[in-house]
Design a protein around this motif. Structure first.
Motif, PDB file in Angstrom:
ATOM      1  N   ALA A  14      -0.332  -3.774  16.246  1.00  0.00           N
ATOM      2  CA  ALA A  14      -1.897  -2.710  15.886  1.00  0.00           C
ATOM      3  C   ALA A  14      -2.890  -2.985  16.127  1.00  0.00           C
ATOM      4  CB  ALA A  14      -1.843  -2.228  14.149  1.00  0.00           C
ATOM      5  N   HIS A  15      -4.178  -2.872  16.127  1.00  0.00           N
ATOM      6  CA  HIS A  15      -5.581  -2.725  16.331  1.00  0.00           C
ATOM      7  C   HIS A  15      -5.863  -3.712  15.300  1.00  0.00           C
ATOM      8  CE1 HIS A  15      -9.600  -2.834  16.274  1.00  0.00           C
ATOM      9  NE2 HIS A  15      -9.989  -2.007  17.766  1.00  0.00           N
ATOM     10  N   ALA A  16      -7.142  -4.693  14.884  1.00  0.00           N
ATOM     11  CA  ALA A  16      -6.829  -5.623  13.536  1.00  0.00           C
ATOM     12  C   ALA A  16      -7.702  -4.749  13.605  1.00  0.00           C
ATOM     13  CB  ALA A  16      -7.172  -6.857  13.909  1.00  0.00           C
ATOM     14  N   ASP A  17      -8.637  -3.787  13.525  1.00  0.00           N
ATOM     15  CA  ASP A  17      -9.366  -3.521  12.131  1.00  0.00           C
ATOM     16  C   ASP A  17      -8.228  -2.252  11.685  1.00  0.00           C
ATOM     17  OD1 ASP A  17     -11.579  -4.701  13.269  1.00  0.00           O
ATOM     18  OD2 ASP A  17     -11.981  -3.303  14.903  1.00  0.00           O
ATOM     19  N   VAL A  18      -8.184  -1.682  12.338  1.00  0.00           N
ATOM     20  CA  VAL A  18      -6.659  -0.958  11.437  1.00  0.00           C
ATOM     21  C   VAL A  18      -6.130  -0.958  10.456  1.00  0.00           C
ATOM     22  CG1 VAL A  18      -4.524   1.344  11.759  1.00  0.00           C
ATOM     23  CG2 VAL A  18      -6.775   1.157  13.177  1.00  0.00           C
ATOM     24  N   ASN A  19      -5.508  -2.468  11.518  1.00  0.00           N
ATOM     25  CA  ASN A  19      -4.118  -3.162  10.392  1.00  0.00           C
ATOM     26  C   ASN A  19      -4.977  -3.795   8.808  1.00  0.00           C
ATOM     27  OD1 ASN A  19      -2.307  -5.188   9.352  1.00  0.00           O
ATOM     28  ND2 ASN A  19      -3.613  -6.741   9.344  1.00  0.00           N
ATOM     29  N   ALA A  20      -6.635  -3.902   9.133  1.00  0.00           N
ATOM     30  CA  ALA A  20      -7.807  -4.752   8.022  1.00  0.00           C
ATOM     31  C   ALA A  20      -7.693  -3.536   6.790  1.00  0.00           C
ATOM     32  CB  ALA A  20      -8.729  -5.019   9.020  1.00  0.00           C
ATOM     33  N   ALA A  21      -7.556  -2.534   7.763  1.00  0.00           N
ATOM     34  CA  ALA A  21      -8.434  -0.549   6.887  1.00  0.00           C
ATOM     35  C   ALA A  21      -7.068  -0.767   5.745  1.00  0.00           C
ATOM     36  CB  ALA A  21      -8.309   0.157   7.839  1.00  0.00           C
ATOM     37  N   ILE A  22      -5.727  -0.804   6.440  1.00  0.00           N
ATOM     38  CA  ILE A  22      -4.902  -0.633   5.462  1.00  0.00           C
ATOM     39  C   ILE A  22      -4.220  -1.681   4.706  1.00  0.00           C
ATOM     40  CG2 ILE A  22      -2.148  -0.418   6.369  1.00  0.00           C
ATOM     41  CD1 ILE A  22      -2.425   0.885   8.656  1.00  0.00           C
ATOM     42  N   ASN A  23      -4.878  -2.697   4.701  1.00  0.00           N
ATOM     43  CA  ASN A  23      -4.879  -3.850   3.762  1.00  0.00           C
ATOM     44  C   ASN A  23      -5.737  -3.708   2.915  1.00  0.00           C
ATOM     45  OD1 ASN A  23      -2.499  -5.184   5.081  1.00  0.00           O
ATOM     46  ND2 ASN A  23      -3.920  -6.707   6.427  1.00  0.00           N
ATOM     47  N   ILE A  24      -6.871  -2.783   2.456  1.00  0.00           N
ATOM     48  CA  ILE A  24      -7.700  -2.954   1.905  1.00  0.00           C
ATOM     49  C   ILE A  24      -7.425  -1.733   1.421  1.00  0.00           C
ATOM     50  CG2 ILE A  24      -9.935  -1.852   1.788  1.00  0.00           C
ATOM     51  CD1 ILE A  24     -11.045  -3.851   4.259  1.00  0.00           C
ATOM     52  N   LEU A  25      -6.787  -0.560   1.448  1.00  0.00           N
ATOM     53  CA  LEU A  25      -6.201   0.795   1.172  1.00  0.00           C
ATOM     54  C   LEU A  25      -5.170   0.960   0.132  1.00  0.00           C
ATOM     55  CD1 LEU A  25      -6.303   2.969   0.378  1.00  0.00           C
ATOM     56  CD2 LEU A  25      -4.879   3.663   2.776  1.00  0.00           C
ATOM     57  N   ARG A  26      -4.672  -0.461   0.870  1.00  0.00           N
ATOM     58  CA  ARG A  26      -3.216  -1.131  -0.489  1.00  0.00           C
ATOM     59  C   ARG A  26      -3.759  -1.692  -1.283  1.00  0.00           C
ATOM     60  NH1 ARG A  26       1.089  -2.607   4.646  1.00  0.00           N
ATOM     61  NH2 ARG A  26       2.022  -0.288   4.579  1.00  0.00           N
ATOM     62  N   ALA A  27      -4.161  -2.963  -1.296  1.00  0.00           N
ATOM     63  CA  ALA A  27      -5.302  -3.876  -2.465  1.00  0.00           C
ATOM     64  C   ALA A  27      -6.049  -2.964  -3.589  1.00  0.00           C
ATOM     65  CB  ALA A  27      -6.324  -4.618  -1.770  1.00  0.00           C
ATOM     66  N   GLY A  28      -7.001  -1.972  -3.214  1.00  0.00           N
ATOM     67  CA  GLY A  28      -7.502  -0.698  -3.958  1.00  0.00           C
ATOM     68  C   GLY A  28      -6.319  -0.157  -4.870  1.00  0.00           C
ATOM     69  N   LEU A  29      -5.290   0.628  -3.888  1.00  0.00           N
ATOM     70  CA  LEU A  29      -4.149   1.376  -4.883  1.00  0.00           C
ATOM     71  C   LEU A  29      -3.564   0.431  -6.233  1.00  0.00           C
ATOM     72  CD1 LEU A  29      -2.268   3.075  -1.466  1.00  0.00           C
ATOM     73  CD2 LEU A  29      -4.311   3.993  -3.553  1.00  0.00           C
ATOM     74  N   ALA A  30      -3.548  -1.405  -5.562  1.00  0.00           N
ATOM     75  CA  ALA A  30      -2.154  -2.143  -6.647  1.00  0.00           C
ATOM     76  C   ALA A  30      -3.797  -2.289  -7.564  1.00  0.00           C
ATOM     77  CB  ALA A  30      -2.183  -2.986  -6.074  1.00  0.00           C
ATOM     78  N   LEU A  31      -5.036  -1.800  -7.327  1.00  0.00           N
ATOM     79  CA  LEU A  31      -6.134  -2.089  -8.580  1.00  0.00           C
ATOM     80  C   LEU A  31      -5.660  -1.416  -9.626  1.00  0.00           C
ATOM     81  CD1 LEU A  31      -8.725  -3.483  -6.714  1.00  0.00           C
ATOM     82  CD2 LEU A  31      -7.501  -4.855  -8.429  1.00  0.00           C
ATOM     83  N   ARG A  32      -5.553   0.138  -8.937  1.00  0.00           N
ATOM     84  CA  ARG A  32      -5.366   1.150  -9.495  1.00  0.00           C
ATOM     85  C   ARG A  32      -4.653   1.571 -10.122  1.00  0.00           C
ATOM     86  NH1 ARG A  32      -4.748   6.999  -6.800  1.00  0.00           N
ATOM     87  NH2 ARG A  32      -2.725   6.254  -7.126  1.00  0.00           N
ATOM     88  N   GLN A  33      -3.298   0.942  -9.615  1.00  0.00           N
ATOM     89  CA  GLN A  33      -2.138   1.157 -10.551  1.00  0.00           C
ATOM     90  C   GLN A  33      -1.984  -0.205 -11.386  1.00  0.00           C
ATOM     91  OE1 GLN A  33       1.450  -0.143  -8.239  1.00  0.00           O
ATOM     92  NE2 GLN A  33       2.679   0.623  -9.606  1.00  0.00           N
ATOM     93  N   ALA A  34      -2.241  -1.195 -11.505  1.00  0.00           N
ATOM     94  CA  ALA A  34      -2.801  -1.829 -12.642  1.00  0.00           C
ATOM     95  C   ALA A  34      -3.472  -1.881 -13.453  1.00  0.00           C
ATOM     96  CB  ALA A  34      -3.185  -3.857 -12.003  1.00  0.00           C
ATOM     97  N   ALA A  35      -5.185  -1.212 -13.330  1.00  0.00           N
ATOM     98  CA  ALA A  35      -5.797  -0.268 -13.963  1.00  0.00           C
ATOM     99  C   ALA A  35      -4.978   0.536 -15.604  1.00  0.00           C
ATOM    100  CB  ALA A  35      -6.959   0.007 -13.871  1.00  0.00           C
ATOM    101  N   GLU A  36      -4.149   1.860 -14.698  1.00  0.00           N
ATOM    102  CA  GLU A  36      -3.489   2.846 -14.931  1.00  0.00           C
ATOM    103  C   GLU A  36      -2.468   1.864 -16.103  1.00  0.00           C
ATOM    104  OE1 GLU A  36      -2.028   5.133 -12.150  1.00  0.00           O
ATOM    105  OE2 GLU A  36      -4.117   6.453 -11.554  1.00  0.00           O
ATOM    106  N   ALA A  37      -1.746   0.807 -15.383  1.00  0.00           N
ATOM    107  CA  ALA A  37      -0.733   0.334 -16.608  1.00  0.00           C
ATOM    108  C   ALA A  37      -1.466  -0.487 -17.299  1.00  0.00           C
ATOM    109  CB  ALA A  37      -0.057  -0.640 -15.829  1.00  0.00           C
ATOM    110  N   ALA A  38      -2.510  -0.529 -17.739  1.00  0.00           N
ATOM    111  CA  ALA A  38      -3.015  -1.696 -18.860  1.00  0.00           C
ATOM    112  C   ALA A  38      -3.437  -1.051 -20.232  1.00  0.00           C
ATOM    113  CB  ALA A  38      -4.110  -2.923 -18.436  1.00  0.00           C
TER     114      ALA A  38
END
Length: 74
Positions: free
Chosen positions: A50-74
């Motif tokens: 993938a384009h490196a910048d697109v790949n980075a954006a996807i990784n940032i999105l996944r990290a944000g969603l994981a943080l949100r999920q952890a916050a909702e579970a707490a």
């Protein structure tokens, strides 16, 4: 997670932001002028490319969603 790319990334990505509209999340890339060559990201294990910048954006999105999920579970 399903990721849909609205259009091809052209140019150098200057900023990446994540936004939420209702139940949907979006990664917004702000680009400058086109460049001759685009950095390519390629995983050696599975061959995903993938384009490196697109790949980075996807990784940032996944990290944000994981943080949100952890916050909702707490």
């Amino acid at each position: 997670m399903r990721v849909h790319r609205h259009r091809r990334v052209l140019g150098t990505v200057k900023t990446i932001s994540v936004k939420r509209e209702g139940s949907r999340w979006f990664v917004v890339l702000s680009c400058d002028d086109h460049r001759v060559s685009q950095a390519e990201f390629r995983r050696t294990a599975c061959g995903h490319a993938a384009h490196a910048d697109v790949n980075a954006a996807i990784n940032i999105l996944r990290a944000g969603l994981a943080l949100r999920q952890a916050a909702e579970a707490a």
